[in-house]
Design a protein around this motif. Structure first.
Motif, PDB file in Angstrom:
ATOM      1  N   ASP A  10       8.132  -3.471 -18.113  1.00  0.00           N
ATOM      2  CA  ASP A  10       7.628  -2.123 -17.877  1.00  0.00           C
ATOM      3  C   ASP A  10       8.472  -1.385 -16.843  1.00  0.00           C
ATOM      4  O   ASP A  10       8.848  -0.222 -17.035  1.00  0.00           O
ATOM      5  N   VAL A  11       8.777  -2.045 -15.731  1.00  0.00           N
ATOM      6  CA  VAL A  11       9.601  -1.432 -14.692  1.00  0.00           C
ATOM      7  C   VAL A  11      11.008  -1.136 -15.208  1.00  0.00           C
ATOM      8  O   VAL A  11      11.563  -0.067 -14.955  1.00  0.00           O
ATOM      9  N   GLU A  12      11.571  -2.089 -15.915  1.00  0.00           N
ATOM     10  CA  GLU A  12      12.957  -1.924 -16.371  1.00  0.00           C
ATOM     11  C   GLU A  12      13.113  -0.735 -17.309  1.00  0.00           C
ATOM     12  O   GLU A  12      14.093   0.023 -17.209  1.00  0.00           O
ATOM     13  N   LEU A  13      12.169  -0.555 -18.204  1.00  0.00           N
ATOM     14  CA  LEU A  13      12.245   0.582 -19.119  1.00  0.00           C
ATOM     15  C   LEU A  13      11.921   1.889 -18.410  1.00  0.00           C
ATOM     16  O   LEU A  13      12.607   2.894 -18.605  1.00  0.00           O
ATOM     17  N   LYS A  14      10.896   1.898 -17.570  1.00  0.00           N
ATOM     18  CA  LYS A  14      10.480   3.140 -16.925  1.00  0.00           C
ATOM     19  C   LYS A  14      11.469   3.635 -15.889  1.00  0.00           C
ATOM     20  O   LYS A  14      11.676   4.832 -15.732  1.00  0.00           O
ATOM     21  N   MET A  15      12.077   2.719 -15.145  1.00  0.00           N
ATOM     22  CA  MET A  15      12.968   3.114 -14.055  1.00  0.00           C
ATOM     23  C   MET A  15      14.412   3.297 -14.491  1.00  0.00           C
ATOM     24  O   MET A  15      15.268   3.612 -13.660  1.00  0.00           O
ATOM     25  N   GLY A  16      14.693   3.070 -15.777  1.00  0.00           N
ATOM     26  CA  GLY A  16      16.040   3.321 -16.264  1.00  0.00           C
ATOM     27  C   GLY A  16      17.009   2.181 -16.101  1.00  0.00           C
ATOM     28  O   GLY A  16      18.225   2.388 -16.129  1.00  0.00           O
ATOM     29  N   PHE A  17      16.496   0.953 -15.946  1.00  0.00           N
ATOM     30  CA  PHE A  17      17.398  -0.198 -15.858  1.00  0.00           C
ATOM     31  C   PHE A  17      18.098  -0.448 -17.192  1.00  0.00           C
ATOM     32  O   PHE A  17      19.197  -0.986 -17.243  1.00  0.00           O
ATOM     33  N   GLY A  18      17.418  -0.121 -18.274  1.00  0.00           N
ATOM     34  CA  GLY A  18      17.915  -0.424 -19.613  1.00  0.00           C
ATOM     35  C   GLY A  18      16.914  -1.288 -20.353  1.00  0.00           C
ATOM     36  O   GLY A  18      15.848  -1.635 -19.829  1.00  0.00           O
ATOM     37  N   ALA A  19      17.245  -1.638 -21.568  1.00  0.00           N
ATOM     38  CA  ALA A  19      16.347  -2.464 -22.368  1.00  0.00           C
ATOM     39  C   ALA A  19      16.162  -3.824 -21.722  1.00  0.00           C
ATOM     40  O   ALA A  19      17.101  -4.392 -21.165  1.00  0.00           O
ATOM     41  N   PRO A  20      14.940  -4.380 -21.771  1.00  0.00           N
ATOM     42  CA  PRO A  20      14.734  -5.742 -21.260  1.00  0.00           C
ATOM     43  C   PRO A  20      15.675  -6.715 -21.955  1.00  0.00           C
ATOM     44  O   PRO A  20      15.990  -6.577 -23.133  1.00  0.00           O
ATOM     45  N   MET A  21      16.068  -7.755 -21.209  1.00  0.00           N
ATOM     46  CA  MET A  21      17.110  -8.681 -21.668  1.00  0.00           C
ATOM     47  C   MET A  21      16.560  -9.842 -22.484  1.00  0.00           C
ATOM     48  O   MET A  21      17.232 -10.864 -22.639  1.00  0.00           O
ATOM     49  N   THR A  22      15.391  -9.681 -23.055  1.00  0.00           N
ATOM     50  CA  THR A  22      14.719 -10.780 -23.751  1.00  0.00           C
ATOM     51  C   THR A  22      15.594 -11.409 -24.823  1.00  0.00           C
ATOM     52  O   THR A  22      15.822 -12.626 -24.846  1.00  0.00           O
ATOM     53  N   GLY A  23      16.088 -10.586 -25.757  1.00  0.00           N
ATOM     54  CA  GLY A  23      16.879 -11.109 -26.867  1.00  0.00           C
ATOM     55  C   GLY A  23      18.191 -11.711 -26.419  1.00  0.00           C
ATOM     56  O   GLY A  23      18.599 -12.782 -26.907  1.00  0.00           O
ATOM     57  N   LEU A  24      18.876 -11.054 -25.498  1.00  0.00           N
ATOM     58  CA  LEU A  24      20.161 -11.572 -25.017  1.00  0.00           C
ATOM     59  C   LEU A  24      19.969 -12.875 -24.246  1.00  0.00           C
ATOM     60  O   LEU A  24      20.812 -13.773 -24.307  1.00  0.00           O
ATOM     61  N   ALA A  25      18.846 -12.964 -23.526  1.00  0.00           N
ATOM     62  CA  ALA A  25      18.557 -14.221 -22.831  1.00  0.00           C
ATOM     63  C   ALA A  25      18.391 -15.358 -23.830  1.00  0.00           C
ATOM     64  O   ALA A  25      18.929 -16.457 -23.641  1.00  0.00           O
ATOM     65  N   LEU A  26      17.673 -15.104 -24.905  1.00  0.00           N
ATOM     66  CA  LEU A  26      17.505 -16.125 -25.936  1.00  0.00           C
ATOM     67  C   LEU A  26      18.845 -16.499 -26.551  1.00  0.00           C
ATOM     68  O   LEU A  26      19.128 -17.674 -26.808  1.00  0.00           O
ATOM     69  N   ASP A  27      19.695 -15.497 -26.786  1.00  0.00           N
ATOM     70  CA  ASP A  27      21.032 -15.767 -27.339  1.00  0.00           C
ATOM     71  C   ASP A  27      21.838 -16.670 -26.413  1.00  0.00           C
ATOM     72  O   ASP A  27      22.683 -17.454 -26.875  1.00  0.00           O
ATOM     73  N   ALA A  28      21.597 -16.537 -25.116  1.00  0.00           N
ATOM     74  CA  ALA A  28      22.344 -17.320 -24.126  1.00  0.00           C
ATOM     75  C   ALA A  28      21.756 -18.705 -23.899  1.00  0.00           C
ATOM     76  O   ALA A  28      22.311 -19.500 -23.139  1.00  0.00           O
ATOM     77  N   GLY A  29      20.625 -18.993 -24.532  1.00  0.00           N
ATOM     78  CA  GLY A  29      19.998 -20.292 -24.349  1.00  0.00           C
ATOM     79  C   GLY A  29      18.966 -20.343 -23.245  1.00  0.00           C
ATOM     80  O   GLY A  29      18.545 -21.422 -22.829  1.00  0.00           O
ATOM     81  N   LEU A  30      18.541 -19.164 -22.762  1.00  0.00           N
ATOM     82  CA  LEU A  30      17.497 -19.095 -21.748  1.00  0.00           C
ATOM     83  C   LEU A  30      16.148 -18.851 -22.414  1.00  0.00           C
ATOM     84  O   LEU A  30      16.067 -18.134 -23.413  1.00  0.00           O
TER      85      LEU A  30
END
Length: 428
Positions: A258-278
């Motif tokens: 919620d913070v990341e999207l609202k404050m302009g950090f960018g899209a949450p890193m959920t998918g990229l984290a999974l791609d990286a093995g996290l």
């Protein structure tokens, strides 16, 4: 002492146990001893879980409770405005009492919405009395907490004495533990960062680090400072290759969608984290900007990633907010699933409420329809801390008055209105 939770839909988050459409959970001396379709325990206190989902308590591994008094004040702020308001405007006016009441009410709010384990990321660092007030508040609130000491925030000075002082009090094994809130090499330089990591190693502490720019993980890796005890926070804009370095070291990633999207950090890193093995974990961050319940974070993270590539299922999100988050805090052996031998950190959600009824698949209902109003009962290490929708043994009217007094005094001191017109102007 025995407690039997009986007749609920049991979502264990333990792959070996799965879900029970009708099940019982037996608790003895604060620990789960049995999960089964039916348990005979005639000498146990009974909690009727009919028309309830029984699930592990949520685990939030990144929240700044000291800011609770300014809830909602920053709903329209960017990150720069939040930093100006909270760190440069109001923080210098915080007394130990302000830290205490904000931390206590923030921890109670989390508990009220089903968060039984929480890492409190403290960076209102001013004096030892402020630190002690935060620890006292976490001690006075039920549930398990990790005091993540972000000492020296905004400076490059050594924090070793501070860390050792608090560690002598919080030496592990109890309800309150200590973690290092690392400032990172971009703030302190690599030499100080190295000393902080080695200090955490020596004292057996986990590390939480806000990763605010690409290159931070690489720099830590180049100096052999990545650890399986390190949780990066946010990491928006970081490449999969960098995230893979964190994964290869056994580290973890906390996403505050919620913070990341609202404050302009960018899209949450959920998918990229999974791609990286996290395996990602979820957290709230701060309540001046967003709501403080994990249900909202689940839904935002789910919708954001599904909107990008259609992946993830509801069960993944529950993993992120329970067992994965517990693992990131070194607590998976104690909490995060309804596994016999673990502490009885348990939440009962109403299923007869019109906002969730009828329940088809429980994980889907929790993620898509869940909200704090469904949290009927909460147990922390077997202790009932919320019953029939109300916190047990908490004088909320008195605490509310203290929180309001704290907020109003600070707002008056910095001459800001709390009517939605406060527009912090970041300094260059």
């Amino acid at each position: 002492m025995k407690t039997l939770i009986t007749g609920g839909i049991v979502v264990t988050m333990d792959p070996a146990l799965g879900d029970l459409t009708r099940g019982d959970v037996l608790i003895e001396d604060g620990q789960i001893t049995e999960v089964a379709p039916h348990i005979d325990a005639p000498d146990a206190e009974v909690i009727d879980a009919s028309e309830r989902i029984v699930m592990p308590g949520f685990v939030d591994n990144h929240r700044h409770t000291w800011q609770t008094a300014f809830r909602g004040a920053g709903s329209d702020w960017t990150f720069a405005q939040w930093a100006q308001a909270m760190h440069h405007t109001v923080k210098p006016h915080y007394t130990p009492e302000d830290v205490y009441i904000g931390t206590l009410m923030g921890r109670l709010e989390a508990l009220h919405s089903g968060v039984t384990t929480m890492l409190d990321w403290y960076h209102v660092a001013q004096t030892h009395a402020h630190e002690d007030a935060a620890i006292a508040a976490l001690t006075d609130a039920p549930g398990r907490s990790v005091f993540c000491l972000g000492a020296g925030w905004g400076s490059e000075s050594s924090v070793e004495d501070d860390i050792r002082r608090v560690r002598a009090t919080l030496n592990g094994g109890g309800r309150i533990d200590l973690a290092l809130g690392m400032r990172g090499p971009s703030y302190t330089g690599i030499d100080t960062a190295t000393r902080e990591v080695k200090l955490a190693d020596e004292l057996g502490m986990r590390i939480s680090l806000h990763i605010e720019a690409p290159g931070t993980i690489t720099e830590l890796a180049e100096h052999d400072l990545l650890r399986d005890t390190l949780t990066g926070v946010h990491a928006n804009g970081v490449s999969v290759d960098e995230l893979r370095m964190l994964a290869d070291a056994g580290g973890s990633l906390s996403i505050s969608p919620d913070v990341e999207l609202k404050m302009g950090f960018g899209a949450p890193m959920t998918g990229l984290a999974l791609d990286a093995g996290l395996r990602p974990t979820l957290s709230i961050d701060d309540v001046p900007s967003v709501g403080g319940d994990m249900f909202s974070a689940l839904r935002t993270a789910f919708a954001a990633q599904r909107g990008i590539d259609g992946r993830l299922r509801s069960r993944d999100l529950l993993d992120f907010a329970t067992i994965n988050a517990a693992d990131s805090m070194g607590l998976a052996h104690r909490t995060g699933s309804l596994t016999p031998g673990k502490d009885a950190d348990i939440v009962l959600l109403r299923t007869d409420d019109l906002t969730i009824f009828p329940v088809a698949e429980p994980a889907s209902s929790i993620v898509s329809q869940g909200h704090p109003g469904l949290v009927d009962t909460v147990l922390a290490a077997g202790q009932v801390v919320k019953r029939d929708g109300a916190l047990v043994g908490v004088d909320l009217p008195a605490l509310r008055q203290r929180l309001l007094a704290s907020r109003d005094r600070i707002a008056e001191a910095v001459a800001v209105a709390l009517d939605g017109t406060w527009d912090p102007k970041p300094t260059a």
